[in-house]
Design an enzyme around this catalytic site. Sequence first.
Site, PDB file in Angstrom:
ATOM      1  CE  LYS A   1      12.431  -5.321   4.208  1.00 30.01           C
ATOM      2  NZ  LYS A   1      12.658  -4.514   5.425  1.00 30.01           N
TER       3      LYS A   1
ATOM      4  CB  CYS B   1      -3.090   0.835   8.901  1.00 30.91           C
ATOM      5  SG  CYS B   1      -3.861  -0.756   9.203  1.00 30.91           S
TER       6      CYS B   1
ATOM      7  CB  THR C   1       7.329   2.341   1.139  1.00 26.68           C
ATOM      8  OG1 THR C   1       8.017   3.083   2.137  1.00 26.68           O
ATOM      9  CG2 THR C   1       8.180   1.173   0.716  1.00 26.68           C
ATOM     10  N   GLY C   2       4.823   2.631  -0.888  1.00 28.65           N
ATOM     11  CA  GLY C   2       3.906   2.023  -1.859  1.00 28.65           C
ATOM     12  C   GLY C   2       4.153   2.561  -3.262  1.00 28.65           C
TER      13      GLY C   2
ATOM     14  CD  GLU D   1      -0.678   6.688   8.870  1.00 30.07           C
ATOM     15  OE1 GLU D   1       0.333   6.742   8.147  1.00 30.07           O
ATOM     16  OE2 GLU D   1      -1.340   5.658   9.030  1.00 30.07           O
TER      17      GLU D   1
ATOM     18  N   GLY E   1       2.500  -0.920   4.319  1.00 26.21           N
ATOM     19  CA  GLY E   1       3.425   0.077   4.833  1.00 26.21           C
ATOM     20  C   GLY E   1       2.956   1.459   4.417  1.00 26.21           C
ATOM     21  CB  SER E   2       4.672   4.675   4.461  1.00 26.50           C
ATOM     22  OG  SER E   2       5.774   4.397   3.636  1.00 26.50           O
ATOM     23  CB  THR E   3       1.027   6.586   1.053  1.00 25.96           C
ATOM     24  OG1 THR E   3      -0.115   6.161   1.805  1.00 25.96           O
ATOM     25  CG2 THR E   3       0.585   7.020  -0.331  1.00 25.96           C
TER      26      THR E   3
ATOM     27  CD  GLU F   1      -4.669  -3.791   2.631  1.00 26.55           C
ATOM     28  OE1 GLU F   1      -5.079  -2.648   2.932  1.00 26.55           O
ATOM     29  OE2 GLU F   1      -5.436  -4.715   2.334  1.00 26.55           O
TER      30      GLU F   1
HETATM   31  P1  NAD Z   1       7.375   1.780   5.539  1.00 27.92           P
HETATM   32  O1  NAD Z   1       6.751   2.017   4.220  1.00 27.92           O
HETATM   33  O2  NAD Z   1       8.428   2.694   5.997  1.00 27.92           O
HETATM   34  O3  NAD Z   1       8.040   0.320   5.563  1.00 27.92           O
HETATM   35  C1  NAD Z   1       7.286  -0.869   5.292  1.00 27.92           C
HETATM   36  C2  NAD Z   1       8.222  -1.944   4.763  1.00 27.92           C
HETATM   37  O4  NAD Z   1       8.701  -1.574   3.480  1.00 27.92           O
HETATM   38  C3  NAD Z   1       9.450  -2.189   5.622  1.00 27.92           C
HETATM   39  O5  NAD Z   1       9.655  -3.587   5.700  1.00 27.92           O
HETATM   40  C4  NAD Z   1      10.561  -1.525   4.832  1.00 27.92           C
HETATM   41  O6  NAD Z   1      11.823  -2.071   5.048  1.00 27.92           O
HETATM   42  C5  NAD Z   1      10.106  -1.795   3.407  1.00 27.92           C
HETATM   43  N1  NAD Z   1      10.648  -0.891   2.400  1.00 27.92           N
HETATM   44  C6  NAD Z   1      11.179   0.333   2.539  1.00 27.92           C
HETATM   45  N2  NAD Z   1      11.504   0.876   1.347  1.00 27.92           N
HETATM   46  C7  NAD Z   1      11.160  -0.036   0.418  1.00 27.92           C
HETATM   47  C8  NAD Z   1      11.214  -0.062  -1.005  1.00 27.92           C
HETATM   48  N3  NAD Z   1      11.700   0.955  -1.724  1.00 27.92           N
HETATM   49  N4  NAD Z   1      10.743  -1.153  -1.642  1.00 27.92           N
HETATM   50  C9  NAD Z   1      10.229  -2.188  -0.941  1.00 27.92           C
HETATM   51  N5  NAD Z   1      10.150  -2.220   0.418  1.00 27.92           N
HETATM   52  C10 NAD Z   1      10.612  -1.159   1.078  1.00 27.92           C
HETATM   53  O7  NAD Z   1       6.163   1.681   6.551  1.00 27.92           O
HETATM   54  P2  NAD Z   1       6.229   1.523   8.148  1.00 27.92           P
HETATM   55  O8  NAD Z   1       6.700   2.813   8.730  1.00 27.92           O
HETATM   56  O9  NAD Z   1       6.928   0.266   8.507  1.00 27.92           O
HETATM   57  O10 NAD Z   1       4.692   1.301   8.507  1.00 27.92           O
HETATM   58  C11 NAD Z   1       3.834   2.328   8.879  1.00 27.92           C
HETATM   59  C12 NAD Z   1       2.885   2.639   7.767  1.00 27.92           C
HETATM   60  O11 NAD Z   1       2.209   1.467   7.345  1.00 27.92           O
HETATM   61  C13 NAD Z   1       1.796   3.603   8.168  1.00 27.92           C
HETATM   62  O12 NAD Z   1       1.587   4.555   7.143  1.00 27.92           O
HETATM   63  C14 NAD Z   1       0.556   2.719   8.279  1.00 27.92           C
HETATM   64  O13 NAD Z   1      -0.659   3.385   8.103  1.00 27.92           O
HETATM   65  C15 NAD Z   1       0.813   1.719   7.230  1.00 27.92           C
HETATM   66  N6  NAD Z   1       0.062   0.492   7.489  1.00 27.92           N
HETATM   67  C16 NAD Z   1      -0.978   0.173   6.666  1.00 27.92           C
HETATM   68  C17 NAD Z   1      -1.729  -0.972   6.923  1.00 27.92           C
HETATM   69  C18 NAD Z   1      -2.892  -1.358   6.053  1.00 27.92           C
HETATM   70  O14 NAD Z   1      -3.392  -2.473   6.200  1.00 27.92           O
HETATM   71  N7  NAD Z   1      -3.341  -0.525   5.135  1.00 27.92           N
HETATM   72  C19 NAD Z   1      -1.422  -1.766   8.012  1.00 27.92           C
HETATM   73  C20 NAD Z   1      -0.354  -1.396   8.835  1.00 27.92           C
HETATM   74  C21 NAD Z   1       0.385  -0.266   8.553  1.00 27.92           C
END
Ligand code: NAD
Length: 480
Positions: A182, A289, A237-238, A387, A233-235, A255
């Site tokens: 996704k 990131c 959403t994590g 961040e 993705g973001s902390t 991550e």
């Molecule tokens: P985000 O968390 O907004 O979205 C990431 C993904 O999660 C998207 O595909 C989104 O549609 C999906 N999503 C949203 N809500 C969800 C849920 N409830 N359950 C499951 N999936 C869901 O992050 P972003 O804005 O796309 O990315 C930027 C962030 O990612 C920054 O904080 C960056 O530091 C981090 N990042 C980390 C790494 C790493 O390797 N640690 C790498 C790249 C980016």
Amino acid sequence: MTTQTTTDSARPDEGARALLDTVSVGPDNGRPIPDAATGETIGYAPVHSVADLEEAIKTARVAQPEWAALGHAERSRLLNLAADEVEANAEELARVIAREQGKTLAGMGARFEAGGCAVWIRNAADTPLEPEVLFEAEGTRSELRYEPLGVVAAIGPWNWPALIAMWQIAPALRMGNTVVTKPSEYTPLSVMAVVELINRHLPPGVLQVISGDREVGAAIAAHPDIDKVMFTGSTRTGREIVKASAHNLARLTLELGGNDPGIVLPGADVSALAEKLFWGAFINTGQTCAALKRLYVHESLYDEVVDTLAAIAAEMPMGPGTDEGSALGSLTTDQQFGIVSSLVDDARERGARIVTGGEPAPELGPRFYRATIVADIDDDARLVAEEQFGPVLPIVKYSDLDDAVRRANASDQALGASVWGDPEQALEVADRIQSGTVWINQHGSLNPAVPFGGIKGSGYGLEFGAHGLKAVSAPKVVTV
Ligand code: NAD
């Protein structure tokens, strides 16, 4: 800045258009996806529903046993063919990424990302993972084997969309899992393009893309028939994904965000390190990131570091990613443009010094923000504490090294960190830093054979190399 108009550059542009047309669904069935630099629509991404997701997971489940039965050697062979295909189309893929995400073709940009997709696929395909003999004596032998988990969900962000998708997908496939991925709703076409290339060599159903919004992401994470979620993705959403895993007990690799500190030690050779410091922070226009996001500099070097980095920032050419002369590109989304602007405005209001930049660059396009160096700022400023994920580096003064280490460690996020100066002293300081990775005299380099992952609020689990393969496997002990 020059825009290439030669026949040589027209061909990859046509190829990129053809790749976009292959994955794009057309205006009646899809959501328009803008060129990050100009806002012009470059294609239409499907808007898959939760019902589509159900179908995809069913298909993946049915395809999995046969894929697993092919064995490591055959799966590796197919993945290497997929890597060849990505390499053969790397320039076209790079142009899709540059337009959709906004990064430059040149430097550590879209060409690096497209080439990196092939490198990471090959690494996942070729890394050996033998059963481990745990005990052998008196006729008893116990070994640990790594088996497929089943169906893996790969949920990705928008900053390195294709490359991060490969980090998640390639090891999962190599280990005999099938994958439903996704992509971020902001950059689906780059992921669909790389998957289109790979799928020319994989059996049907082994790798599928579900292009949907956040609700579809939430539905995958909570789905009872998903065995593992690879999430980047973001902390915030994590945390949602951890909650969802209470229902399906899916294993997780998380991550998450980073707020990477760098510490410049007294005596560091500023002119020798300046370019690396700059790119450690500004790679992908800061939307990385593990980029340098707050720089602590000893008072004896503070003015020199601030002035040197500001001079580099002021001269770095910024423009559309597809322009060969651009070294910095646009922000990918309006939302990110808003975050970056508000963090800099907040710093200014608090009395921090905007040494260069500090404002949008509307003459370049709607989402450009000038490369910005902010000095005389403290740890409480949002620009330091949060961040920024954009082309802005706050530089903070310190006088006592222990204090700098304490402040570097004070963040909840701990993905990467760096120490700059005498390598021996830097290694000692590295020992005291809490972080998934610590770099010395560099920041952000990654190697497909070396594990990568965060601690604290930056998540858990490792990607890359043998550690990455184990993370997408079910460990099974066999005792004879
Ligand atoms: P985000 O968390 O907004 O979205 C990431 C993904 O999660 C998207 O595909 C989104 O549609 C999906 N999503 C949203 N809500 C969800 C849920 N409830 N359950 C499951 N999936 C869901 O992050 P972003 O804005 O796309 O990315 C930027 C962030 O990612 C920054 O904080 C960056 O530091 C981090 N990042 C980390 C790494 C790493 O390797 N640690 C790498 C790249 C980016």
